[in-house]
Write an enzyme that holds these catalytic residues in place. Structure first.
Site, PDB file in Angstrom:
ATOM      1  N   CYS A 187       0.810  -1.217   0.000  1.00  0.00           N
ATOM      2  CA  CYS A 187       0.000   0.000   0.000  1.00  0.00           C
ATOM      3  C   CYS A 187       0.849   1.276   0.000  1.00  0.00           C
ATOM      4  CB  CYS A 187      -0.982   0.042   1.155  1.00  0.00           C
ATOM      5  SG  CYS A 187      -2.270   1.265   0.828  1.00  0.00           S
ATOM      6  N   CYS A 220      -5.687   1.967  -4.655  1.00  0.00           N
ATOM      7  CA  CYS A 220      -5.195   2.531  -3.410  1.00  0.00           C
ATOM      8  C   CYS A 220      -6.102   3.701  -3.039  1.00  0.00           C
ATOM      9  CB  CYS A 220      -3.748   2.997  -3.610  1.00  0.00           C
ATOM     10  SG  CYS A 220      -2.976   3.476  -2.074  1.00  0.00           S
TER      11      CYS A 220
HETATM   12  P1  FAD Z   1      -0.983 -10.759   4.125  1.00  0.00           P
HETATM   13  O1  FAD Z   1      -2.427 -10.404   4.176  1.00  0.00           O
HETATM   14  O2  FAD Z   1      -0.047  -9.881   4.872  1.00  0.00           O
HETATM   15  O3  FAD Z   1      -0.854 -12.263   4.623  1.00  0.00           O
HETATM   16  C1  FAD Z   1       0.362 -12.969   4.681  1.00  0.00           C
HETATM   17  C2  FAD Z   1       0.182 -14.131   5.628  1.00  0.00           C
HETATM   18  O4  FAD Z   1       1.290 -15.024   5.512  1.00  0.00           O
HETATM   19  C3  FAD Z   1       0.115 -13.707   7.082  1.00  0.00           C
HETATM   20  O5  FAD Z   1      -1.076 -14.176   7.681  1.00  0.00           O
HETATM   21  C4  FAD Z   1       1.360 -14.333   7.701  1.00  0.00           C
HETATM   22  O6  FAD Z   1       1.169 -14.745   9.047  1.00  0.00           O
HETATM   23  C5  FAD Z   1       1.597 -15.510   6.777  1.00  0.00           C
HETATM   24  N1  FAD Z   1       2.990 -15.980   6.787  1.00  0.00           N
HETATM   25  C6  FAD Z   1       4.117 -15.245   6.797  1.00  0.00           C
HETATM   26  N2  FAD Z   1       5.198 -16.040   6.847  1.00  0.00           N
HETATM   27  C7  FAD Z   1       4.734 -17.308   6.849  1.00  0.00           C
HETATM   28  C8  FAD Z   1       5.368 -18.585   6.889  1.00  0.00           C
HETATM   29  N3  FAD Z   1       6.712 -18.721   6.951  1.00  0.00           N
HETATM   30  N4  FAD Z   1       4.592 -19.698   6.847  1.00  0.00           N
HETATM   31  C9  FAD Z   1       3.236 -19.582   6.789  1.00  0.00           C
HETATM   32  N5  FAD Z   1       2.590 -18.406   6.768  1.00  0.00           N
HETATM   33  C10 FAD Z   1       3.331 -17.277   6.794  1.00  0.00           C
HETATM   34  N6  FAD Z   1      -4.511  -2.645   0.584  1.00  0.00           N
HETATM   35  C11 FAD Z   1      -5.569  -2.124  -0.124  1.00  0.00           C
HETATM   36  O7  FAD Z   1      -6.021  -2.732  -1.075  1.00  0.00           O
HETATM   37  N7  FAD Z   1      -6.133  -0.932   0.211  1.00  0.00           N
HETATM   38  C12 FAD Z   1      -5.688  -0.218   1.275  1.00  0.00           C
HETATM   39  O8  FAD Z   1      -6.211   0.846   1.571  1.00  0.00           O
HETATM   40  C13 FAD Z   1      -4.584  -0.716   2.042  1.00  0.00           C
HETATM   41  N8  FAD Z   1      -4.088  -0.041   3.103  1.00  0.00           N
HETATM   42  C14 FAD Z   1      -3.107  -0.578   3.873  1.00  0.00           C
HETATM   43  C15 FAD Z   1      -2.670   0.109   4.991  1.00  0.00           C
HETATM   44  C16 FAD Z   1      -1.721  -0.435   5.835  1.00  0.00           C
HETATM   45  C17 FAD Z   1      -1.261   0.345   7.033  1.00  0.00           C
HETATM   46  C18 FAD Z   1      -1.188  -1.724   5.551  1.00  0.00           C
HETATM   47  C19 FAD Z   1      -0.191  -2.348   6.483  1.00  0.00           C
HETATM   48  C20 FAD Z   1      -1.599  -2.413   4.425  1.00  0.00           C
HETATM   49  C21 FAD Z   1      -2.552  -1.846   3.569  1.00  0.00           C
HETATM   50  N9  FAD Z   1      -2.989  -2.511   2.413  1.00  0.00           N
HETATM   51  C22 FAD Z   1      -4.029  -1.971   1.660  1.00  0.00           C
HETATM   52  C23 FAD Z   1      -2.235  -3.683   1.902  1.00  0.00           C
HETATM   53  C24 FAD Z   1      -2.883  -5.027   2.164  1.00  0.00           C
HETATM   54  O9  FAD Z   1      -3.154  -5.204   3.522  1.00  0.00           O
HETATM   55  C25 FAD Z   1      -1.953  -6.115   1.666  1.00  0.00           C
HETATM   56  O10 FAD Z   1      -1.547  -5.826   0.357  1.00  0.00           O
HETATM   57  C26 FAD Z   1      -2.629  -7.487   1.692  1.00  0.00           C
HETATM   58  O11 FAD Z   1      -2.933  -7.850   3.009  1.00  0.00           O
HETATM   59  C27 FAD Z   1      -1.759  -8.530   1.006  1.00  0.00           C
HETATM   60  O12 FAD Z   1      -2.260  -9.809   1.175  1.00  0.00           O
HETATM   61  P2  FAD Z   1      -1.250 -11.042   1.268  1.00  0.00           P
HETATM   62  O13 FAD Z   1      -2.126 -12.241   1.381  1.00  0.00           O
HETATM   63  O14 FAD Z   1      -0.256 -10.972   0.196  1.00  0.00           O
HETATM   64  O15 FAD Z   1      -0.448 -10.804   2.629  1.00  0.00           O
END
Ligand code: FAD
Ligand code: UQ1
Length: 416
Positions: free
Chosen positions: A160, A338
């Site tokens: 983000c 975003c």
């Molecule tokens: P995540 O949701 O982070 O999930 C990753 C998972 O993998 C976690 O549960 C973690 O525990 C797990 N994991 C890590 N390592 C391991 C391992 N070794 N073995 C097994 N599991 C593991 N996005 C938007 O679309 N709009 C917004 O307005 C927005 N605002 C944001 C504001 C903030 C402050 C933040 C921090 C993020 C924001 N985002 C926003 C971004 C969004 O939250 C992420 O892009 C999204 O969560 C990505 O999903 P993901 O599944 O890739 O990762």
């Protein structure tokens, strides 16, 4: 040791969305996720701004994952894609026919000298990016009595890319309502050379920055924090990394980020450490039984939940095809979004594709600050997330875009 048809590593936004779509596989599918708690991270901007409670961002992982599939509550510590296998921290091995990698991005707070110490001991230092520190942001804003309020953006890819400045706009507005604004400087120190990657929205944000009298220092990358001296030191990337100290009275840090260490040392990644996928099919470039989505991938788009939403449906479609012996289809245009919150009631809703061209859902100009898009971000997105995306029923707004534009919306050409 166990064996599954599909193993999903990571039960965050992308992992849970895909798990929900695969829930009919029942015990032939497993999610490897160490955490008891699932976070809706996009709301942390509003938590930091004092506009939502932290609890609204959290649900037990058990309630978010479909109950039909297996939840392996552990960390993946080693990938062996040549053996269709991975290792857990318990030492157990998990075999799979198909693997989905959705591990998110790693927060590297320790790479900034003194930062963890400052976050732990200085109430004026906060960070919306971590569940551990997001609850410090609003109190720090309330305690601020003037001086320098500094917001940072690191010299790495982050999730983000708008979030480091959203909290700055909320703070700036808050300071005006409490009468502190006159004796304070609001400063954005970013390692980047631009305010936002898509020109249309960058131009709109520049106007906001000017009208709100915010100081932006480009190519300034945070290298250390000395909270006892209330000083943050930045490297000027344009001047041979010359060190520039800034005194702070409030410091909001966006930490450096990188791919999870476990992935970096695996053979699944490109030279940058990201899971190496075909950018239109989400299939791995080398291992045809491996797919990925979200922040840990090489997909050259903005790392957002909105992007993961658009990806989860395509991943599911292509994984299902490959499981039936068919080929994956190029479908993903790089859609990401975003919601750039500029105040407690307004938002610029950026939506764009791989070409960094706007791809807006609403038939109105989303490049201007609007109450409507704030309402979508603050009240509608969380419902879409928990009630639809986490249940496998949200693939992003592409369908609504087509309907709202009466079929006239642009579509991105997907070159092979
Ligand atoms: P995540 O949701 O982070 O999930 C990753 C998972 O993998 C976690 O549960 C973690 O525990 C797990 N994991 C890590 N390592 C391991 C391992 N070794 N073995 C097994 N599991 C593991 N996005 C938007 O679309 N709009 C917004 O307005 C927005 N605002 C944001 C504001 C903030 C402050 C933040 C921090 C993020 C924001 N985002 C926003 C971004 C969004 O939250 C992420 O892009 C999204 O969560 C990505 O999903 P993901 O599944 O890739 O990762
Ligand atoms: C979106 O689909 C999504 O995933 C749930 C987000 O994550 C929070 C978003 O921030 C955005 C903007 C979208 C896009 C959705 C619409 C209706 C524009």
């Amino acid at each position: 040791n166990s064996k599954y048809k599909v193993v999903i590593v990571g039960g965050g936004t992308g992992g849970c969305a895909v798990a929900a779509k695969l829930s009919s596989l029942g015990k032939f599918c497993a999610v490897v996720e160490p955490s008891d708690l699932h976070y809706y991270q996009p709301i942390w901007t509003l938590v930091g701004g004092g506009l939502k409670g932290f609890q609204s961002s959290v649900r037990p992982t058990r309630e978010v994952l479909p109950s039909s599939i297996d939840w392996i509550q552990d960390k993946a510590v080693k990938f062996e894609p040549d053996n269709n296998s991975l290792e857990l921290s318990s030492g157990d091995k998990v075999q799979y026919d198909y693997l989905v990698v959705a591990m998110g991005i790693q927060l590297d707070y320790e790479k900034v000298d003194g930062l963890l110490d400052a976050l732990e001991n200085d109430p004026a230092v906060a960070s919306n990016y971590s569940p551990r520190w997001v609850n410090k942001t609003f109190p720090a804003m309330q305690e601020f009595r003037g001086g320098n309020a500094i917001f940072t953006y690191p010299n790495t890819p982050i999730k983000c890319a708008g979030a480091p400045q959203k909290i700055m706009y909320l703070t700036e507005e808050f300071l005006r309502t409490t009468g502190v604004r006159e004796n304070s400087n609001v400063i954005f120190n970013t390692a980047m050379g631009v305010i936002f990657g898509v020109k249309k929205y960058a131009d709109a944000l520049q106007k906001v920055i000017q009208s709100r009298n915010i100081q932006v220092n480009y190519k300034h990358s945070l290298v250390s924090v000395d909270h006892k001296k209330k000083t943050a030191i930045f490297a000027n990337l344009d001047k041979d990394n010359e060190l520039v100290p800034f005194e702070y009275d409030f410091l909001h840090v966006t930490p450096p980020m990188s791919s999870p260490d476990v992935l970096k040392k695996s053979t699944l990644v490109n030279e940058g450490g990201w899971v190496d996928l075909n950018k239109h099919t989400l299939q791995h470039t080398k291992y045809s039984n491996v797919f990925g989505l979200g922040d840990c991938t090489s997909l050259p788009t903005s790392k957002t939940a909105a992007a993961a939403a658009a990806q989860c449906g395509i991943l599911h479609q292509n994984l299902t095809a490959v499981m039936k012996g068919k080929n994956a289809t190029p479908l993903y245009d790089g859609y990401a979004s975003c919601p750039l919150i500029t105040s407690r009631e307004k938002c610029i809703l950026a939506e764009f594709d791989y070409n960094l061209e706007p791809l807006e859902t609403l038939p109105i100009n989303q490049g201007v600050e609007r109450r409507l898009t704030y309402g979508m971000k603050a009240y509608i997105m969380p419902v879409i997330y928990w009630q639809a995306m986490m249940k496998g029923r949200w693939n992003g707004p592409a369908m609504f875009r087509k309907i709202l534009h009466l079929g006239m919306s642009r579509s991105t050409k997907l070159e092979a």
